[in-house]
Enzyme design. Structure first.
Site, PDB file in Angstrom:
ATOM      1  N   ASP A 239       0.801  -1.225   0.000  1.00 39.54           N
ATOM      2  CA  ASP A 239       0.000   0.000   0.000  1.00 39.54           C
ATOM      3  C   ASP A 239       0.830   1.270   0.000  1.00 39.54           C
ATOM      4  O   ASP A 239       0.395   2.306  -0.480  1.00 39.54           O
ATOM      5  CB  ASP A 239      -0.955   0.015   1.209  1.00 39.54           C
ATOM      6  CG  ASP A 239      -0.227   0.295   2.505  1.00 39.54           C
ATOM      7  OD1 ASP A 239       0.635  -0.528   2.888  1.00 39.54           O
ATOM      8  OD2 ASP A 239      -0.504   1.331   3.139  1.00 39.54           O
TER       9      ASP A 239
ATOM     10  N   GLU B 262       6.033   9.749   2.422  1.00 37.14           N
ATOM     11  CA  GLU B 262       5.609   8.398   2.057  1.00 37.14           C
ATOM     12  C   GLU B 262       4.522   8.441   0.980  1.00 37.14           C
ATOM     13  O   GLU B 262       3.514   9.118   1.143  1.00 37.14           O
ATOM     14  CB  GLU B 262       5.092   7.634   3.267  1.00 37.14           C
ATOM     15  CG  GLU B 262       4.795   6.172   2.969  1.00 37.14           C
ATOM     16  CD  GLU B 262       4.529   5.341   4.210  1.00 37.14           C
ATOM     17  OE1 GLU B 262       4.710   4.112   4.141  1.00 37.14           O
ATOM     18  OE2 GLU B 262       4.148   5.922   5.252  1.00 37.14           O
TER      19      GLU B 262
ATOM     20  N   ASP C  31       6.009   0.418   2.962  1.00 37.42           N
ATOM     21  CA  ASP C  31       6.350  -0.793   3.695  1.00 37.42           C
ATOM     22  C   ASP C  31       6.027  -2.014   2.842  1.00 37.42           C
ATOM     23  O   ASP C  31       5.736  -1.889   1.657  1.00 37.42           O
ATOM     24  CB  ASP C  31       5.609  -0.839   5.045  1.00 37.42           C
ATOM     25  CG  ASP C  31       4.103  -0.631   4.871  1.00 37.42           C
ATOM     26  OD1 ASP C  31       3.604  -0.746   3.729  1.00 37.42           O
ATOM     27  OD2 ASP C  31       3.417  -0.362   5.879  1.00 37.42           O
TER      28      ASP C  31
END
Length: 491
Positions: A73, A468, A76
């Site tokens: 997603d 991110e 990570d």
């Protein structure tokens, strides 16, 4: 919701002309390419992000299931099925409503990105009505390591919910994704479309008959929270799933469901929200389409709610208003800013399209706004992302000359397995995480979290909220970039 700064000042900023012309065609291509960098499983020969390799080829093994594939997603290596399903829904919606603005090549790549998600979601519901799979990977263990997906050695535990455990939010979103994908593939892959729709119907039946949040299960809660808990509850996903099934099937059962359940589900209503957790805003806009096209008056309450949301973007209207940064970016306290911007921009553009096709204006009490007024707000958001912002920085990696080169992403920050075949362990990975070195791999097309409330940006991979990327930022932007690709001179 109070505005973060003066609304009148911000509204002036929203109407400013673009400082630099942007290549929306390039932005569209790159926004789709990003998804190839997020792939899990065995990569196809046509893989264009060449620094990625195969990963997580035994996912699902602990439950004797095939859960290979899907998307990571964010930065990570966990596969969270709830946000992955929302990503898939938005990729499908982009393809359905904005396909006419794409080139054949863009359509092809966008459908490949969609199919990578929908293929995997079919696996997550392959054991219904008895079991639904909710996640692969242990979040805490994964987040304690900084490893590229190709050689990660953290546990790949798969988690599932067994009937009669509640999963209305997760199953409702998966049903929406499969139903939306069935529409997107109806012409090009009719048999596959039928498979998607059959599974969407089956999944929605589970969602509606086992009401409650999937994180109500203690084992699932421990695995998923605090990362993707359904804070907003599950009733919005039931409306959202029913809305997509109504659009996919035309079946009056779902029309009656939407009419009969709206008031009962309205206690959690927040019409200014839309994202992976809160689907009310999206459901209202999607359902309003039936009123514009077919004048289904039984659904009028949804259109009213959609109009209230649209009116909240204009400061001269009464009621609640959206918040903006001084530089004009849509702002929501406590979230990754570009997630909020991307999802809301998609709804604005979609609603503007509904207004245009029905030759109507947005009615906000004493004020009326033509569809282009909504599009101008979106144009300002898109241009902000691509570099027209106080930092003079593109928040899409690989677009323009100035963009973040230290993003919070394991695969991008660690040398590629194609170059450095020996595995990087946890300790060595954390040294890379803390290093000032630029990312060796460019995750082209990734739109990252973005700036703070005052438009400042700290571009370090240690600052996850700002740097991110996520799949559910990019998915709605595919449709948005497609529109401006075909209307580059809109102002």
């Amino acid at each position: 919701m109070k505005p973060a700064f003066s609304i009148l000042t911000v509204f002036t900023l929203l109407l400013l002309p673009t400082a630099v012309p942007h290549d929306y065609s390039d932005a569209l291509r790159k926004s789709i390419l990003f998804f190839e960098g997020q792939r899990s499983g065995r990569l196809p020969k046509q893989q264009r992000v060449s620094w990625r390799g195969n990963s997580a080829l035994n996912d699902g093994q602990n439950l004797n299931a095939d859960l290979v594939g899907g998307y990571y997603d964010a930065g990570d290596n966990i596969k969270f099925h709830f946000p992955m399903a929302f990503t898939t829904t938005m990729l499908a919606w982009s393809s359905i409503d904005f396909r006419s603005y794409m080139s054949p090549n863009d359509v092809g790549h966008s459908l490949m990105a969609l199919k990578w998600g929908s293929d995997y979601l079919l696996k997550t519901v392959s054991q219904l009505p008895n079991r639904i799979f909710v996640q692969v990977g242990e979040a805490k263990a994964d987040h304690n390591c900084w490893e590229r997906p190709e050689d990660m050695d953290t546990p790949r535990t798969a988690y599932a919910l067994d009937a009669p455990g509640p999963a209305s939010d997760l199953a409702g979103e998966i049903a929406a994704a499969l139903a939306a994908a069935s529409i997107a593939f109806k012409q090009s892959r009719p048999q596959y479309s039928e498979v998607l729709l059959d599974n969407a119907i089956k999944t929605f039946q589970y969602a509606d008959s086992h009401r409650g949040c999937y994180t109500d299960n203690p084992n699932v809660n421990k695995a998923v929270c605090p990362f993707y808990c359904s804070v907003n509850g599950y009733k919005d996903e039931l409306l959202w799933g029913a809305a997509w099934l109504r659009r996919a099937t035309g079946n009056d059962y779902y029309l009656e469901y939407l009419v009969n359940n709206r008031q009962a589900f309205s206690q959690e209503f927040n019409y200014l929200e839309f994202g992976w957790d809160n689907k009310y805003g999206g459901a209202n806009v999607l359902i309003a389409k039936e009123i514009f096209e077919k004048n289904v008056t039984a659904l009028t309450a949804y259109k009213y709610a959609a109009e209230e949301m649209m009116c909240a973007f204009f400061p001269e209207t009464s009621g609640l208003h959206m918040s903006y940064t001084p530089g004009g970016l849509l702002y929501k306290p406590g979230s990754s800013q570009l997630q909020n911007m991307a999802a809301l921009s998609f709804l604005l553009l979609t609603y503007a399209d509904y207004l245009s096709k029905s030759s109507q204006q947005l009615n906000c009490g004493h004020h009326q706004f033509p569809p282009d007024s909504l599009r101008r707000i979106v144009k300002r958001q898109v241009d902000y992302v691509l570099g027209d912002n106080p930092m003079k920085l593109s928040y899409m990696v690989g677009y323009g000359d100035q963009y973040p080169r230290q993003i919070h992403h394991r695969g991008a920050s660690i040398p590629s397995v194609k170059v450095h075949r020996n595995a990087f362990g946890c300790v060595q990975g954390w040294n890379i995480f803390a290093s000032p070195n630029l990312d060796p791999n460019i995750l082209v097309g990734a739109v990252i979290g973005g700036p703070t409330i005052d438009d400042t940006f700290i571009g370090k991979r240690t600052n996850a909220s700002d740097t991110e990327p996520t799949t559910y930022i990019n998915a709605p932007l595919v449709g948005v970039f497609a529109y401006f690709k075909s209307n580059p001179n809109f102002s």
